[in-house]
Design an enzyme around this catalytic site. Structure first.
Site, PDB file in Angstrom:
ATOM      1  N   GLY A  41       0.782  -1.226   0.000  1.00  0.00           N
ATOM      2  CA  GLY A  41       0.000   0.000   0.000  1.00  0.00           C
ATOM      3  C   GLY A  41       0.817   1.280   0.000  1.00  0.00           C
ATOM      4  O   GLY A  41       1.999   1.308  -0.361  1.00  0.00           O
ATOM      5  N   LYS A  52      11.112   7.966   4.318  1.00  0.00           N
ATOM      6  CA  LYS A  52      12.135   7.849   5.358  1.00  0.00           C
ATOM      7  C   LYS A  52      13.493   7.490   4.754  1.00  0.00           C
ATOM      8  O   LYS A  52      14.535   7.840   5.316  1.00  0.00           O
ATOM      9  CB  LYS A  52      11.737   6.811   6.405  1.00  0.00           C
ATOM     10  CG  LYS A  52      10.835   7.363   7.498  1.00  0.00           C
ATOM     11  CD  LYS A  52       9.604   8.035   6.940  1.00  0.00           C
ATOM     12  CE  LYS A  52       8.665   8.640   7.918  1.00  0.00           C
ATOM     13  NZ  LYS A  52       7.483   9.246   7.263  1.00  0.00           N
ATOM     14  N   SER A 153      -6.019   5.572   1.630  1.00  0.00           N
ATOM     15  CA  SER A 153      -6.326   6.959   1.292  1.00  0.00           C
ATOM     16  C   SER A 153      -5.397   7.433   0.193  1.00  0.00           C
ATOM     17  O   SER A 153      -4.480   6.716  -0.233  1.00  0.00           O
ATOM     18  CB  SER A 153      -6.158   7.856   2.536  1.00  0.00           C
ATOM     19  OG  SER A 153      -4.795   7.866   2.955  1.00  0.00           O
ATOM     20  N   GLY A 190       1.121  20.191   7.867  1.00  0.00           N
ATOM     21  CA  GLY A 190       0.978  18.966   8.635  1.00  0.00           C
ATOM     22  C   GLY A 190       2.249  18.145   8.596  1.00  0.00           C
ATOM     23  O   GLY A 190       3.324  18.624   8.214  1.00  0.00           O
ATOM     24  N   HIS A 453      24.090   4.279  30.789  1.00  0.00           N
ATOM     25  CA  HIS A 453      24.739   5.587  30.694  1.00  0.00           C
ATOM     26  C   HIS A 453      26.060   5.441  29.951  1.00  0.00           C
ATOM     27  O   HIS A 453      26.841   4.539  30.235  1.00  0.00           O
ATOM     28  CB  HIS A 453      25.016   6.149  32.092  1.00  0.00           C
ATOM     29  CG  HIS A 453      25.788   7.443  32.052  1.00  0.00           C
ATOM     30  ND1 HIS A 453      25.193   8.645  31.751  1.00  0.00           N
ATOM     31  CD2 HIS A 453      27.107   7.702  32.258  1.00  0.00           C
ATOM     32  CE1 HIS A 453      26.106   9.603  31.786  1.00  0.00           C
ATOM     33  NE2 HIS A 453      27.281   9.051  32.090  1.00  0.00           N
TER      34      HIS A 453
END
Length: 474
Positions: A41, A52, A153, A190, A453
């Site tokens: 899709g 990306k 969409s 957006g 850490h």
């Protein structure tokens, strides 16, 4: 007519559809997916993955440009955009091959055609049989027990501004461009508009953003948005808010776009129309059912993804919720589990992460402080931890961005209502908060969890400690 009846037929092979199909197969059900394009899709072919990939190349380029801040002097570099596009296509093809394998592995039948829902007939007392029409004009009927609509969409346009796919382009068109535009106007502030603004700016395109509303990214934390706008301004990205366009102030030429009104005067090679997405709900046979659409054409569903036809469900972009791939996967899975299992957990949209892959990145989950107070959480309070207090963040970000993590807490229960972050790799960090939400964890539990850490995730530990009045570094 298909040889045997399916337990589930899914209209649409995007993320929501194929993930739902896999879950149904895991439950021992016979599943078919009807898809008229390619499996995966929008997300795989026109959205998440290719975008990306370009953003990663833009990130590398940004690092090269600022390498002197890390003690690396780079005298010369060049952009090989053709190779960037080749890499994008290779990634998409690799992921597509993987999805095809998953369909075979899970014994899901794929019908490569256009599916439509048929109404009740002498052969079926209720609507739901799927008619599949193929490119050669032939058709086939697929009987079933349940239907899941996951038709997705497509980019929306404006009444006075339509795509011509040359100068007025969609996000899909941009991904196909073989050459970078020298200048672009992005209409719409957006997520899609902001991500393309960021990556195109890194590639050297002059970027102007026009937003009709009061602010870009209206659903995000206002402090986060303000921070992003400051960064964009420093990078030369021009943002104009509260600007209403009309046909009268837009001139479309063969090779450029001109916008002239009292607020601004700008000419650009391209105009990206990024004003949202509209559902693919026309011409799929909804008129043969009792299924209802809202005012924007999205399918109305209940908390279990059911439509007004109890055996027909819907998920993904076509229902108009978060319109995120991972939200669609969750919706599709929830629908299948409600169909075939005694119980299922409805989708909790407050527990779904929202990510924006700009530079710097933005990630959020749940409510902002303003939203929490409007939802009548009277003891809601927010606590902010700057990334400059986190050693690994200072190491990662030689530009010394003023990013931060803001946690929203219900002090009456010590529960996390929301989190907003802007800074390095926050689209990865947000998943720890999603797990915390899913496990109903407290701020103290977040703060007392030992974090390595130095690591970026220490910002979450500090946020939990700060909310519990035990902060060490912030």
């Amino acid at each position: 007519m298909a040889e045997e009846q399916y337990d589930l037929v899914i209209l649409g092979g995007g993320t929501a559809g194929y993930v739902a199909g896999i879950r149904a197969s895991q439950l021992g059900k016979k599943v078919a997916i009807v898809e008229n394009q390619l499996l995966g899709g929008t997300c795989l072919h026109k959205g998440c993955i290719p975008t990306k990939s370009l953003l990663k190349s833009a990130e590398v380029l940004h690092t090269v440009k600022t390498s002197s801040l890390y003690g690396i002097d780079t005298d010369e570099y060049s952009i090989n955009y053709s190779k960037i596009l080749d890499r994008k296509d290779e990634i998409v093809n690799q992921m597509y091959t993987g999805i095809e394998y998953l369909m075979q592995h899970n014994h899901i039948d794929i019908y490569n055609g256009t599916g439509r829902i048929l109404g009740s007939s002498i052969f079926s007392p209720r609507p739901g049989t799927i008619s599949v029409e193929y490119e050669n004009g032939e058709s086939e009927l697929i009987p079933n027990d349940y239907v899941l609509i996951a038709t997705g969409s497509q980019p929306a346009d404006l009444p006075f501004l339509k795509f011509n796919h040359e100068t007025i382009v969609s996000s899909t068109d941009l991904l196909k461009l073989k050459e970078l535009p020298k200048s672009i106007v992005i209409v719409g502030g957006g997520v899609i508009g902001m991500e393309f603004a960021s990556l195109l700016n890194d590639f050297g395109t002059d970027v102007t953003v026009i937003e009709a509303g009061e602010s870009i990214l209206p659903n995000e934390n206002k402090s986060v948005v303000s921070n992003l706008k400051d960064h964009f301004a420093k990078r030369g990205i021009k943002i104009h808010e509260n600007v209403l366009l009309s046909e009268d102030n837009i001139k479309i030429n063969n090779e450029s776009i001109e916008i002239n009104n009292k607020e601004l005067n700008v000419t650009a090679d391209k105009l990206l129309l990024a004003v949202g997405r509209k559902p693919n709900t026309s011409d799929i046979g909804l008129n043969n059912t009792k299924i209802k659409l809202d005012s924007k054409g999205f399918i109305e569903v209940n908390e279990n993804q059911q439509t007004a036809e109890q055996h027909i469900f819907a998920a993904g972009d076509c229902i108009g919720k978060l319109q995120l791939a991972h939200a669609g996967s969750k919706e599709g899975t929830a629908a299948v589990e409600f169909m075939f299992e005694d119980g299922s957990i409805p989708v909790d949209y407050n527990s779904i992460p929202r990510c924006i892959y700009t530079h710097p990145e933005i990630a959020s989950i749940g409510m902002t402080l303003e939203e929490a107070k409007n939802a009548d959480f009277k003891k809601a309070r927010s606590f902010k931890v700057p990334f400059k207090a986190i050693g690994k963040a200072v190491i990662e970000d030689a530009e010394h961005h003023d990013g931060f993590c803001e946690i929203v807490v219900d002090q009456s229960t010590d529960s996390v209502l929301g989190m907003s972050m802007i800074g390095p790799h926050v689209t990865e960090l947000i998943n720890e908060v999603a797990l915390l939400q899913f496990m109903n964890g407290s701020t103290l539990e977040l703060g007392l969890t030992t974090h390595a850490h130095p690591s970026l995730s220490e910002v979450l530990m500090e946020a939990g400690l700060k909310a519990s009045k035990r902060s060490v570094h912030a």
